[in-house]
Design a protein around this motif. Structure first.
Motif, short mmCIF file in Angstrom:
data_model
loop_
_atom_site.label_atom_id
_atom_site.label_comp_id
_atom_site.label_asym_id
_atom_site.label_seq_id
_atom_site.Cartn_x
_atom_site.Cartn_y
_atom_site.Cartn_z
N CYS A 134 -8.03 3.24 0.00
CA CYS A 134 -6.85 4.02 0.37
C CYS A 134 -7.03 5.52 0.12
O CYS A 134 -6.26 6.34 0.63
CB CYS A 134 -5.61 3.53 -0.37
SG CYS A 134 -5.17 1.82 0.04
N GLN A 159 0.83 -1.21 0.00
CA GLN A 159 0.00 0.00 0.00
C GLN A 159 0.86 1.25 0.00
O GLN A 159 0.53 2.24 -0.67
CB GLN A 159 -0.93 -0.01 1.22
CG GLN A 159 -2.01 -1.07 1.14
CD GLN A 159 -2.90 -1.09 2.36
OE1 GLN A 159 -2.52 -0.61 3.43
NE2 GLN A 159 -4.08 -1.68 2.23
N CYS A 177 -4.26 -1.01 -4.21
CA CYS A 177 -3.84 -2.00 -3.21
C CYS A 177 -4.38 -3.40 -3.52
O CYS A 177 -3.98 -4.38 -2.90
CB CYS A 177 -4.30 -1.59 -1.81
SG CYS A 177 -6.06 -1.84 -1.50
N SER A 184 0.97 4.06 -2.82
CA SER A 184 0.75 5.47 -2.47
C SER A 184 1.83 6.34 -3.09
O SER A 184 1.56 7.46 -3.56
CB SER A 184 0.76 5.65 -0.94
OG SER A 184 -0.29 4.94 -0.35
N CYS A 234 -8.89 0.59 -6.47
CA CYS A 234 -7.77 0.96 -5.60
C CYS A 234 -6.52 0.15 -5.97
O CYS A 234 -6.61 -1.07 -6.17
CB CYS A 234 -8.13 0.71 -4.14
SG CYS A 234 -6.88 1.31 -2.98
#
Length: 370
Positions: A367, A337, A357, A341, A355
Motif C-alpha cells: 500500500c 485498506q 492491510c 490508510s 503493511c
C-alpha cells in the motif's frame, strides 16, 4: 432403451487406473491396488451393483435424489445446463453417468444395469431420509465452510464446525468426513497436515499463496444461515444484501436470451470469481455468447443492456466472499485498506514494516507504493 447401452463396468473402464484406484478408496471398497485395471473395474462395478445402498450412503442428498429421478425416467436421464456446471459432482467423478449433448438438449443418464440395481432400493432409501437428517445437515455445514473460505486445515475446520454445531466433536468430525465421498474427495495432504478444499475448487494454485501471505488477516465471520446456504451441493449461495440481489435479478430479467434463475447466476459468479484468474473476461464471454439473433426486437438497446449486465455481474462478484481474502469480499478488503490508510495518517507506517492491510508484504512493496 438407448441404442448404445453400456454396462457399468464398460463405463468405469473409460477412466484411468489411477482414478479407479482413487475411487475405490473414496468409496471404502477394499481391494489390493496392485491388480490390473480391468480387475479393479470389474470388482468395483460388481460391488456397486450388488451393494447399491453402500453407494447411496456415501453421496450427498441432492445427488441421491438426482439418481432417483434418473431411475424413474423412461430413458434414465435428467436434463443438465452445462453453463452452470462449475465442477463435476460425485456421481460424475465416480464414473456412474454418461452424457448426451446436441443442439436441442443436454442430458445426463445412467445405463440399464445401474438403473435396475438402484430401482430395488432407492425409493425406500429416499422415503427414510429422516434417519440421515443429521448427517446431511452436518455435511452441508462443512461444505458451506469450505465454500466460504476455500481452504481449511483439519484443525481449522474442526474449530469452525464445533462453533456452529455443538453436536460435532473432533472424533465425530472424523466420522463425518470419512462417511462422505464429497468430503473425502476434498481432502489433500500438506506438510502441516490434512487440508480440505471447496468441492467447487478447480485449481488451488490461484489462491493458496494469496492466503498464505495474508497470515495477519483475520478470517471473515458468517452466520449459521449464511454457512448453510453456502453449503448447498448444487447451488451454493454467497451471503449478499437483499438489495444487491434484487438489483441483480431485475437486470437479469430484462434479458431475453439468458437463463433467468438468479440463484444459479449468483452461484456461478461466486465460484467463477474464486476459480478464474480471468474472471472479467469470462463474464464478457458468457454474456455476449448468448446474444446471437435471439432478440432482434431490441437490437438498438442490446449493447447498452449487455454492458450494464456485465457491469452489475462484476460489481456483485466484488461483494462475494473470496477465498484468497479468507472469506472477505474485495469490497471488504478495500474498506480495510482505506481504514488502515486513515490510521497511517495518524501513525505513520515505516517503509520496511509489514503493511497494515495484512498482505504480509513490506509497506513499501504494497500500500506504500508511490
Amino acid at each position: 432403451m438407448r441404442a448404445n447401452n453400456f454396462t457399468l463396468a464398460e463405463l468405469l473402464n473409460r477412466g484411468e487406473k489411477r482414478e479407479i484406484s482413487n475411487n475405490l478408496e473414496l468409496l471404502n471398497i477394499n481391494i489390493k491396488k496392485n491388480k490390473k485395471k480391468t480387475e479393479l473395474v470389474d470388482f468395483m462395478a460388481e460391488f456397486i451393483l450388488s451393494n447399491p445402498l453402500h453407494l447411496l450412503h456415501l453421496l450427498p442428498e441432492k445427488e441421491v435424489l438426482k439418481l432417483q429421478r434418473m431411475v424413474q425416467s423412461p430413458n434414465h436421464e435428467v436434463f443438465v445446463d452445462s453453463l452452470f456446471n462449475v465442477a463435476d459432482d460425485c456421481i460424475t467423478l465416480i464414473g456412474l453417468t454418461d452424457f448426451d449433448y446436441d443442439d436441442k438438449k443436454n442430458v445426463e443418464f445412467i445405463h440399464t444395469d445401474l438403473a435396475e440395481a438402484l430401482a430395488t432400493v432407492i425409493d425406500d432409501f429416499v422415503d427414510n431420509r429422516e434417519e440421515r437428517t443429521t448427517k446431511y445437515r452436518q455435511e452441508q455445514l462443512i461444505v458451506g465452510l469450505l465454500n466460504l473460505y476455500g481452504m481449511l486445515f483439519h484443525d481449522q475446520l474442526a474449530e469452525l464446525a464445533m462453533k456452529y454445531d455443538e453436536q460435532i466433536t473432533k472424533r465425530e468430525l472424523i466420522r463425518i468426513l470419512d462417511s462422505s465421498y464429497l468430503l473425502k474427495n476434498a481432502k489433500a495432504k500438506a506438510s502441516r497436515g490434512d487440508v480440505y478444499f471447496s468441492p467447487f475448487a478447480i485449481s488451488s494454485g490461484l489462491y493458496v499463496l494469496e492466503i498464505d501471505i495474508r497470515q495477519d488477516l483475520q478470517t471473515a465471520d458468517f452466520t449459521l444461515e449464511e454457512v448453510m446456504a453456502a453449503g448447498d451441493t448444487e447451488i451454493p449461495l454467497p451471503p449478499l444484501a437483499s438489495e444487491q440481489v434484487n438489483r441483480f435479478s431485475a437486470m437479469l430479467q430484462q434479458t431475453k436470451a439468458l437463463n433467468k434463475n438468479t440463484n444459479k447466476w449468483l452461484s456461478l459468479l461466486w465460484m467463477r470469481a474464486n476459480n478464474d484468474e480471468y474472471f472479467k473476461k469470462y463474464i464478457h464471454q458468457i454474456v455476449y455468447k448468448n446474444q446471437g439473433s435471439k432478440f432482434p426486437e431490441w437490437e438498438k438497446d442490446k449493447a447498452s443492456l449487455l454492458k450494464n449486465l456485465v457491469d452489475i455481474m462484476i460489481e456483485t462478484a466484488g461483494l462475494m466472499p473470496q477465498w484468497k481474502y479468507k472469506g472477505h469480499s474485495l469490497n471488504d478488503i478495500n474498506k480495510i485498506q482505506k481504514a488502515n490508510s486513515d490510521i497511517q495518517g495518524k501513525t505513520k507506517t515505516g517503509r520496511n514494516e509489514p503493511c497494515p492491510c495484512g498482505s504480509g508484504k513490506k509497506y513499501k512493496h504494497c500500500c506504500g507504493k508511490k
